[in-house]
Design an enzyme around this catalytic site. Structure first.
Site, short mmCIF file in Angstrom:
data_model
loop_
_atom_site.label_atom_id
_atom_site.label_comp_id
_atom_site.label_asym_id
_atom_site.label_seq_id
_atom_site.Cartn_x
_atom_site.Cartn_y
_atom_site.Cartn_z
N LEU A 33 0.82 -1.21 0.00
CA LEU A 33 0.00 0.00 0.00
C LEU A 33 0.86 1.27 0.00
CD1 LEU A 33 -2.66 -1.17 2.62
CD2 LEU A 33 -2.70 -1.44 0.12
N HIS A 34 0.48 2.20 -0.86
CA HIS A 34 1.15 3.50 -0.93
C HIS A 34 0.09 4.60 -0.85
CE1 HIS A 34 -0.27 3.35 -5.03
NE2 HIS A 34 0.49 2.30 -5.30
N GLY A 36 -1.43 6.22 -2.99
CA GLY A 36 -2.55 6.03 -3.93
C GLY A 36 -3.64 5.20 -3.26
N HIS A 37 -3.23 4.13 -2.57
CA HIS A 37 -4.21 3.30 -1.84
C HIS A 37 -4.82 4.09 -0.68
CE1 HIS A 37 -1.47 0.10 -3.54
NE2 HIS A 37 -2.64 -0.36 -3.92
N ASP A 152 -5.43 3.02 -12.93
CA ASP A 152 -5.74 1.85 -13.77
C ASP A 152 -7.09 2.12 -14.45
OD1 ASP A 152 -3.54 -0.07 -12.96
OD2 ASP A 152 -4.34 0.54 -11.02
N SER A 188 2.95 0.44 -7.22
CA SER A 188 3.86 -0.49 -6.53
C SER A 188 5.05 -0.81 -7.42
CB SER A 188 3.13 -1.78 -6.17
OG SER A 188 2.07 -1.46 -5.31
N ARG A 189 4.84 -0.77 -8.73
CA ARG A 189 5.93 -1.12 -9.66
C ARG A 189 7.01 -0.05 -9.72
NH1 ARG A 189 1.48 -4.08 -12.53
NH2 ARG A 189 2.04 -6.26 -12.22
#
Ligand code: PAF
Length: 284
Positions: A33-34, A36-37, A152, A188-189
């Site tokens: 989780l970052h 964005g989450h 996404d 995450s990438r």
């Protein structure tokens, strides 16, 4: 925060909250989780109901040569983030819970056409994996609202279509992309990038921005706009996969009457594949 690992457990938690008159707001994730989450969870919290987050790295949405085995798994820090953000329930299913008969024998859900364009060209397995897992998660959780990130974008549109086509009783909400200061969309990438690659990575966003500006200033030669963005991104040291100017609603090539576009793109930085998009709306 309650942590549950099985279907009965999650359903029991959900029903007891529902009996108290609470809305159930669901945030499906693959963990790591970052911010964005965090934006998704904060958005979910706005409704004042029960916020349920799932964390499952779904093997079905990764291709054979993709990063399933190396996808970052950071459960302990994820739990700390969820506690900090006051999520109410964490659903942590394992493969046996999600695919009791194995992934080959699992009933699949597929959104035709929409799932085969843009991302679907390079990653033909991807949306089928996503819609299959999200469908199962929705049936397990039985939430009122589910929250997805617009980073996404195609995934969000595909899920909305699935819900509509299958008359699923859930509302799908999209939350704006969170970016680093230099414009790079959080993902995450991004963890895979070397310092040199990280420096180049925002070129994807910058290329899309230029395309968006052209649309805003009245240009409508979509293919030319796409080609110019492709070249911009390439000259920034990335290897673009696709750039598409599409209409928001169904990701079809827009026509003159459309006023809501989205410019979507994917590019490789080294072996890492990044995606991003920018919505463009013209008020008429
Ligand atoms: O966006 C993601 O993290 C995943 O694709 C999702 C929606 C959790 C399904 O595995």
């Amino acid at each position: 925060m309650v942590i549950v690992e099985d279907i009965e457990g999650v359903r029991a938690e959900v029903s007891s909250r529902r009996r108290q008159g609470k809305l159930i707001i669901f945030v499906p994730t693959m963990g790591n989780l970052h911010q964005g989450h965090v934006a998704l969870i904060r958005h979910a919290k706005h409704y004042g109901g029960t916020v349920l987050v799932s964390l499952y790295v779904n093997p079905l949405q990764f291709g054979v040569n993709e990063d399933f085995s190396t996808y970052p798994r950071t459960l302990e820090t994820d739990k700390a983030v969820l506690m900090e953000e006051k999520a109410d329930i964490l659903f942590l299913p394992d493969d046996q819970t999600m695919y009791p008969r194995g992934i080959e024998d699992q009933t699949k859900v597929e959104v035709p056409r929409l799932g085969g364009v843009l991302e679907g060209v390079t990653r033909p397995h991807f949306f089928r994996g996503v819609t299959t897992v999200v469908n199962r998660l929705f049936n397990i959780v039985q939430a009122d609202i589910a929250v997805f990130g617009k980073k996404d974008y195609q995934q969000w549109i595909v899920i909305k279509r699935m819900v509509n086509d299958l008359a699923m009783p859930i509302e799908i909400v999209g939350v704006d992309t969170v970016r680093e200061q230099d414009g790079l969309a959080l993902s995450s990438r991004n963890n895979y990038l070397t310092p040199e690659q990280r420096r180049k990575a925002p070129m994807l966003y910058r290329g899309l921005l230029r395309a968006a500006e052209k649309l805003r200033s009245g240009e409508r030669a979509y293919e030319r706009i796409e080609q110019a963005a492709f070249e911009d991104i390439q000259s920034g040291g990335l290897r673009p996969d696709y750039i598409g100017v599409r209409r928001q609603q169904d990701l079809m090539v827009p026509d003159e009457a459309d006023t809501a576009w989205v410019v979507l793109g994917a590019a490789y930085v080294g072996k890492t594949r990044l995606i991003d998009n920018i919505e463009v709306e013209i008020k008429v």
